[in-house]
Design a protein around this motif. Structure first.
Motif, PDB file in Angstrom:
ATOM      1  N   ARG A 127       0.806  -1.221   0.000  1.00 39.06           N
ATOM      2  CA  ARG A 127       0.000   0.000   0.000  1.00 39.06           C
ATOM      3  C   ARG A 127       0.841   1.274   0.000  1.00 39.06           C
ATOM      4  O   ARG A 127       0.326   2.372   0.085  1.00 39.06           O
ATOM      5  N   GLY A 128       2.156   1.116  -0.074  1.00 38.95           N
ATOM      6  CA  GLY A 128       3.033   2.281  -0.049  1.00 38.95           C
ATOM      7  C   GLY A 128       3.088   2.991  -1.399  1.00 38.95           C
ATOM      8  O   GLY A 128       2.784   2.394  -2.434  1.00 38.95           O
ATOM      9  N   TYR A 129       3.456   4.264  -1.342  1.00 36.38           N
ATOM     10  CA  TYR A 129       3.659   5.030  -2.567  1.00 36.38           C
ATOM     11  C   TYR A 129       5.151   5.257  -2.772  1.00 36.38           C
ATOM     12  O   TYR A 129       5.938   5.198  -1.829  1.00 36.38           O
ATOM     13  N   GLU A 132       7.319   7.258  -0.558  1.00 37.12           N
ATOM     14  CA  GLU A 132       7.482   6.753   0.801  1.00 37.12           C
ATOM     15  C   GLU A 132       8.565   5.669   0.867  1.00 37.12           C
ATOM     16  O   GLU A 132       8.830   5.136   1.930  1.00 37.12           O
TER      17      GLU A 132
ATOM     18  N   ARG B 242      -3.104  11.237  -0.967  1.00 37.64           N
ATOM     19  CA  ARG B 242      -1.877  10.446  -1.114  1.00 37.64           C
ATOM     20  C   ARG B 242      -1.487  10.241  -2.579  1.00 37.64           C
ATOM     21  O   ARG B 242      -0.323  10.143  -2.897  1.00 37.64           O
TER      22      ARG B 242
END
Lengths: 245, 250
Positions: A127-129, A132, B242
């Protein structure tokens, strides 16, 4: 071994202010199936142009590129490019990036994405971008995203040069470990002779622009490679001599 | 947080103080003191007309702005992606863009009369062009390595648009929406000069015409400023999503 990629008489020049600038002046090259070839050359010698032509993103003025015997018309998912600047989409999560090249209706896309994320050690970051993650992690996402579509060829355009020396070495070792499990044909563009010796079966040294093949070295070292060994040092000296160093 | 707001608050208080002193010192019979403005605002609050005016203005801005978004974003994406569309439509966009919406007032009255449609049309005009321009810029500045990666994976045109072009341009589109909403709110006063009996612009013009109620005029101005600030704060929140944060520094 049969040839996977055959480049035949490649020439390329670009138009500039007053006339044309020849970038590649006749390159013949055959890469065997499953072979790892590194192409090294001084900066600005046309390495990236050559890779773009091999991968189908650019067309040669003269000559042709054949993959599996068929003339290459354009880029294809059979051969994925991993570039220096990185192309992991920053607006998608790691998982969405993994799914990008896969068919949305594929019932086992989740398990496939999961498998390759595990292979590069990034399970848990689905779920990270991109912003990040660290540079090394991002490189591994890019590799996993390429591998998940099961390409036959990997084209790597200075993939580690934006990383710091330690991360670069660590990522290289990681990539070699993964490539050991799945045999791909690899073309690596680099200006780092040590990186070429570390990874490739064969090193092709290009001349300054316009590029021609200046020398070819086989790398007879067993894997995993010890870069501190005498053989590696001798080979490095021989390659560097081609650059006049 | 509170500590950092102190200089900004001090400037506001200083300005209010100078205003107050000037009004008292000049014995102005018409220009209101800050206290008179507060009293006027409370008066509007008590008889309930304040919320009607704010609501009417917000409705017109929302309607004009949303129509602009529905027109400008698809148009901008198309112009940004297809070179022929850009060459065809960009000159007319650049030609119409510098014309102030105020110049359109006579035509708006001619076409739409003096109901809600006229101010909505003017607000639409004010926000549609900056949004088109920003959306086109968003598509034009997509970094090549992303388009190449999409080409490399050989994805469908639909997927290319939904997963690459639109999200890549989204940060610029959001900037465009912020600019567009700001301009829309800026234009609402002028647009409501031709409105009937409601809206903050109407309040200001009407207060001036009906007996020089400058306390109400200034109250209207302050309310417009505060509402505009709130609208911008709301739009800024979108920059925190995000999926777009990669584009904004900080």
């Amino acid at each position: 071994m049969p040839a996977k990629i055959v480049a035949d008489g490649i020439r390329k020049s670009y138009a500039n202010g007053n006339g044309t600038l020849p970038v590649i002046a006749g390159i013949d090259l055959a890469v065997a199936d499953g072979e790892f070839v590194a192409i090294v050359g001084p900066s600005g010698c046309g390495k990236t142009t050559l890779l773009n032509i091999l991968a189908g993103f650019d067309r040669p003025d003269v000559g042709s590129v054949k993959v599996d015997g068929a003339v290459r018309g354009g880029p294809s998912r059979k051969g994925i490019v991993i570039s220096q600047r990185g192309s992991v989409f920053p607006w998608l999560t790691v998982e969405q990036n993994m799914y990008f090249g896969l068919n949305g209706h594929d019932p086992d896309r989740k398990s496939r994405a999961d498998h390759y994320l595990g292979l590069v050690g990034l399970r848990g970051f689905e779920r990270g971008y991109a912003h990040e993650l660290s540079g090394g992690m991002l490189k591994r996402v890019e590799l996993a995203r390429a591998l998940v579509v099961r390409p036959e060829i990997l084209y790597m355009d200075e993939p580690f040069s934006a990383l710091d020396a330690l991360t670069s070495l660590r990522t290289r070792i990681e990539v070699l470990r993964i490539l050991d499990q799945e045999r791909h044909t690899c073309v690596l563009i680099t200006h780092d002779v040590e990186e070429a010796i570390h990874m490739a079966d064969r090193i092709i040294v290009l001349s300054p622009r316009p590029a021609t093949i200046q020398a070819i070295f086989d790398v007879p070292l067993s894997r995993p490679r010890d870069l501190a060994s005498r053989e590696a040092a001798t080979l490095k000296a021989a390659v560097l001599r081609e650059f006049g160093l | 947080m509170l500590k950092r707001a102190i200089p900004a608050l001090a400037v506001v208080l200083l300005l209010v103080g100078v205003w107050w002193i000037c009004v008292v010192a000049t014995h102005s019979p018409i220009f209101p003191t800050p206290l008179a403005v507060v009293t006027a605002t409370l008066e509007l609050l008590r008889d309930g007309t304040l919320w009607d005016h704010i609501g009417a203005s917000l409705f017109r801005v929302a309607a004009g702005f949303l129509i602009a978004v529905l027109v400008a974003v698809p148009l901008g994406l198309w112009m940004g992606w297809v070179q022929g569309a850009f060459r065809t439509f960009n000159p007319i966009v650049q030609l119409l863009r510098p014309i102030s919406p105020i110049a359109w007032i006579p035509i708006a009255i001619l076409w739409f009369g003096v109901g809600d449609a006229s101010p909505i049309f003017l607000i639409f005009l004010s926000s549609v062009f900056p949004l088109v321009v920003q959306t086109v810029t968003g598509v034009h500045t997509i970094e090549r390595q992303y388009l190449r990666a999409a080409e490399n994976f050989g994805v469908s045109r639909r997927k290319l648009f939904v997963q690459v072009v639109i999200p890549a341009a989204l940060p610029q589109i959001i900037v465009g929406m912020r600019i567009a909403l700001g301009v829309a709110w800026l234009v609402v006063v002028a647009a409501e000069m031709i409105a009937l009996h409601s809206g903050l612009g109407y309040l200001i013009i009407d207060s001036r015409n009906a007996g020089n109620r400058y306390d109400l005029v200034v109250a209207g101005m302050v309310i417009i400023g505060v509402t505009g600030l709130l609208l911008d704060t709301m739009m800024r929140r979108m920059e925190g999503l995000r999926a777009v944060r990669w584009r904004y520094a900080r």
